[in-house]
Design an enzyme around this catalytic site. Structure first.
Site, PDB file in Angstrom:
ATOM      1  N   GLU A 207       0.861  -1.183   0.000  1.00  0.00           N
ATOM      2  CA  GLU A 207       0.000   0.000   0.000  1.00  0.00           C
ATOM      3  C   GLU A 207       0.898   1.235   0.000  1.00  0.00           C
ATOM      4  O   GLU A 207       1.790   1.335   0.842  1.00  0.00           O
ATOM      5  CB  GLU A 207      -0.882   0.016   1.237  1.00  0.00           C
ATOM      6  CG  GLU A 207      -1.960  -1.033   1.248  1.00  0.00           C
ATOM      7  CD  GLU A 207      -2.781  -0.939   2.530  1.00  0.00           C
ATOM      8  OE1 GLU A 207      -3.888  -0.367   2.483  1.00  0.00           O
ATOM      9  OE2 GLU A 207      -2.305  -1.415   3.564  1.00  0.00           O
TER      10      GLU A 207
ATOM     11  N   ARG B 263       5.520 -13.478   9.406  1.00  0.00           N
ATOM     12  CA  ARG B 263       6.146 -12.181   9.171  1.00  0.00           C
ATOM     13  C   ARG B 263       7.391 -12.015  10.034  1.00  0.00           C
ATOM     14  O   ARG B 263       7.625 -12.771  10.985  1.00  0.00           O
ATOM     15  CB  ARG B 263       5.151 -11.046   9.432  1.00  0.00           C
ATOM     16  CG  ARG B 263       4.772 -10.871  10.881  1.00  0.00           C
ATOM     17  CD  ARG B 263       3.715  -9.777  11.052  1.00  0.00           C
ATOM     18  NE  ARG B 263       4.230  -8.468  10.710  1.00  0.00           N
ATOM     19  CZ  ARG B 263       3.449  -7.397  10.486  1.00  0.00           C
ATOM     20  NH1 ARG B 263       2.137  -7.522  10.537  1.00  0.00           N
ATOM     21  NH2 ARG B 263       3.990  -6.233  10.210  1.00  0.00           N
TER      22      ARG B 263
ATOM     23  N   LYS C 178       3.506   2.837  11.235  1.00  0.00           N
ATOM     24  CA  LYS C 178       3.575   4.176  10.638  1.00  0.00           C
ATOM     25  C   LYS C 178       3.160   5.257  11.624  1.00  0.00           C
ATOM     26  O   LYS C 178       3.760   6.335  11.662  1.00  0.00           O
ATOM     27  CB  LYS C 178       2.681   4.207   9.390  1.00  0.00           C
ATOM     28  CG  LYS C 178       3.245   3.446   8.206  1.00  0.00           C
ATOM     29  CD  LYS C 178       2.388   3.609   6.987  1.00  0.00           C
ATOM     30  CE  LYS C 178       1.116   2.793   7.034  1.00  0.00           C
ATOM     31  NZ  LYS C 178       1.322   1.364   6.871  1.00  0.00           N
TER      32      LYS C 178
END
Length: 634
Positions: A92, A318, A328
């Site tokens: 994204e 992950r 973020k």
């Protein structure tokens, strides 16, 4: 969607909420101890074997393709040994990539390359409220820096017309409906808080197909405001998987899109877009993290529902790094509040931050490869990452002499104009690195930590009446006296003698050799530099668990600056010959055009360094990449 943060949808989640690296860590408890295995029968003690000295040759590097040859990814290919492997990396464009994304890049691009296939870089640009052009540019730049070339750069928005057509087709098949419920009502339909209440169908679920089709077009044409209506997929409310509880397919966003402008008021969700774009691009292996494991069912359901090719989705664990933050939102707080210099601050684990710090792209790929790939979540300490970086640099960068806190040593028994050219190899083990010369003169600079005013038996460097070797200088020097500043008490200079023996006599080899830089204006030596030594940005392994939160856990000593350090003149040749090493995304850079961060070297006895982008206007700024293995006190 790559290993990053998902969009925020209040009630109709487009996907399972991705826990950030630090939120995962906040839930960690001490690992449960496995039951002790039975004690093996005692064996006779073997005879002691005399230890042999290990050879000095460097260890063979790990096979860079090992993660594709064995384990999870080998099994995945075995499930579908496609004639043509096609993968994609679908980030994204709403933030900068971090260390966790490097695993997704390495897996998707590497899997395709290993099997002679292709990999798309597809921007999942379905949320114009969060996307910015700078993120598109930075993401593509990082993919190339890691050494990968996308077969093609695509955008989910390339397919908006086709996605809309399939949405209408799904409605016509009675596979979707327009829901006008508010947030609270939808939440109750899905089982309430944490799904504890009975689920039930939306009152609009059975509205006629023609009515849903008309209302969907009304959504497109401006009848509804944001969150007043959604297109929802008619899945299976009885299924135990939340990804089958009538997920949103389209929502209203009154924001121009960076590529399509004001054409659309409705935008497809991740759950509707991702699998269909995979199908459009003929993806053979859709590889994503285990956060999307539950989504595999809805992924396959939707492809079947609209009668298109169904790729194979498989999920791997992950990569999380402890001792830092990766979300973020939290990174933005650090930047906005000036705890760091920016998104590319060398103390952050964004990829642009690691790049600025001087971490080679090949070291990051080696780190991912060493860890391997499985379905387990991988939580790794920063020190483990730095070990890999250190091993990688050991074999790939040249050596220079750097003095962080210089103090002059005047060698009184040498003439004022004495200059001796000393040859130094750029690597002690690899002659292909070449060599260079530096001036040894009457005045040299050594590091303040290499001198003591009072000697002791356990100190082997310079002290009054004690000798020390200067690296590659033929003979040692002995300190005879020193001068101090009365106000500060600091030693300002040292006087010494050069212990060159009389002809025909032997000299006693010193126990220790230290780095030095000669003073010679003719040679433009020394090179004055500013050195930034980086330490962990946070004090604890889990900043979120600290009292007061992660901002209260910031390490006040995360950066130490040496403004008056000195570097030897070999740096000029190192700059001309950069990048060091010529690998991955830096291998095709022309000599003399390499980025600042690719000018890397080992400062002997100090650490590994690179040039920082602040090195402009004659000022030279160095970033420490990682420390040496050795204790700095040796």
């Amino acid at each position: 969607m790559a290993d990053g943060d998902g969009p925020h949808t209040a009630v109709l989640p487009e996907r399972p909420k991705e826990p950030s690296a630090e939120s995962n860590m906040s839930k960690l408890t001490k690992a449960q101890k496995a039951p002790k295995p039975p004690k093996p029968a005692k064996e006779p003690k073997p005879q002691p074997v005399k230890k042999e000295k290990a050879p000095t040759v460097p260890a063979a590097p790990m096979d860079p393709n090992s993660m594709f040859k064995e384990g999870f990814l080998k099994f995945v290919y075995g499930e579908k040994p496609a004639e043509k492997v096609v993968t994609r990396f679908p980030p994204e464009p709403n933030g900068y990539l971090h260390i966790g994304h490097s695993k997704a890049i390495a897996i998707n691009f590497g899997f395709a390359r290993y099997h002679d296939g292709i990999c798309y870089l597809r921007f999942d640009d379905t949320n114009p409220e969060a996307e910015e052009e700078k993120y598109f540019t930075a993401i593509e730049d990082m993919v190339h820096w890691l050494g990968f070339a996308p077969f093609k750069v695509t955008y989910s928005s390339d397919n908006f017309d086709e996605l809309y057509r399939l949405a209408e087709y799904l409605i016509q098949k009675d596979g979707a409906y327009v829901c006008e419920c508010n947030d609270e009502e939808i939440k109750r339909q899905r089982g309430g808080e944490k799904g504890k209440s009975p689920r039930y169908a939306c009152k609009h679920r059975d509205r006629p197909v023609e009515e849903s089709l008309a209302e969907f077009r009304a959504m497109r044409d401006g009848k509804y405001k944001p969150r007043e209506a959604f297109l929802r997929m008619k899945q299976d409310l009885a299924d135990g998987n939340p990804q089958m509880w009538d997920l949103a397919a389209y929502r209203i966003l009154e924001k121009p899109h960076h590529r399509t402008g004001n054409k659309w008021r409705i935008y497809p969700t991740y759950d509707f877009t991702h699998c269909l774009c995979d199908s459009f691009e003929n993806i053979s292996h859709s590889l994503c993290t285990t956060e999307f494991q539950l989504s595999r069912v809805s992924y396959e359901w939707l492809c079947d529902a609209v009668d298109i090719y169904k790729p194979m989705q498989r999920e791997y664990g992950r990569l999380n790094l402890t001792g830092t933050v990766l979300s973020k939102r939290k990174l933005l707080e650090l930047v906005k509040n000036n705890f760091v210099r920016g998104w590319d601050d060398a103390r952050l684990y964004t990829l642009i931050g690691l790049r600025r710090r001087g971490i080679p792209p090949g070291a990051i790929l080696s780190f991912v490869n060493e860890l391997g790939v499985s379905t387990a979540l991988t939580n790794i300490q920063i020190t483990r990452f730095e070990q890999t970086v250190r091993r990688y640099l050991e074999q790939t960068v040249p050596r220079l002499m750097l003095v962080l806190d210089p103090i002059p040593v005047i060698i009184d028994n040498l003439p004022e104009d004495y200059v001796e050219e000393v040859e130094l190899p750029f690597s002690p083990k690899d002659p292909t690195f070449g060599s260079h010369t530096v001036p040894f003169t009457r005045t040299v600079y050594i590091d303040r930590i290499d001198f003591r005013e009072e000697d002791s038996k356990d100190f082997f460097r310079l002290a009054p009446g004690k000798s020390v070797g200067l690296l590659k200088v033929p003979f040692p020097i002995k300190a005879t006296s020193f001068e101090k500043d009365e106000a500060s008490g600091k030693v300002m200079s040292i006087h010494a003698t050069y212990e060159k023996p009389a002809e025909g006599t032997m000299f006693k080899k010193p126990k220790t050799y230290i780095q030095w830089v000669g003073s010679s204006p003719k040679h433009k030596s020394p090179v004055n530099v500013e050195v930034r030594i980086f330490n962990p940005l946070f004090k604890s392994e889990n900043p979120d668990s600290a009292a007061g939160g992660y901002l209260a856990d910031i390490n006040p000593n995360s950066e130490k600056i040496y403004p008056n350090a000195m570097l030897e003149i070999g740096i000029d040749e190192i700059k001309e010959r950069a990048p060091w090493p010529e690998k991955e995304g830096e291998k095709d850079v022309k000599k003399g055009e390499a980025g600042w961060e690719s000018v890397r070297f080992q400062g002997l006895r100090v650490g590994y360094f690179c040039l920082d982008k602040d090195s402009d206007g004659g000022k030279v700024v160095l970033n420490r990449i990682v420390s040496l293995k050795e204790d700095s006190g040796k």
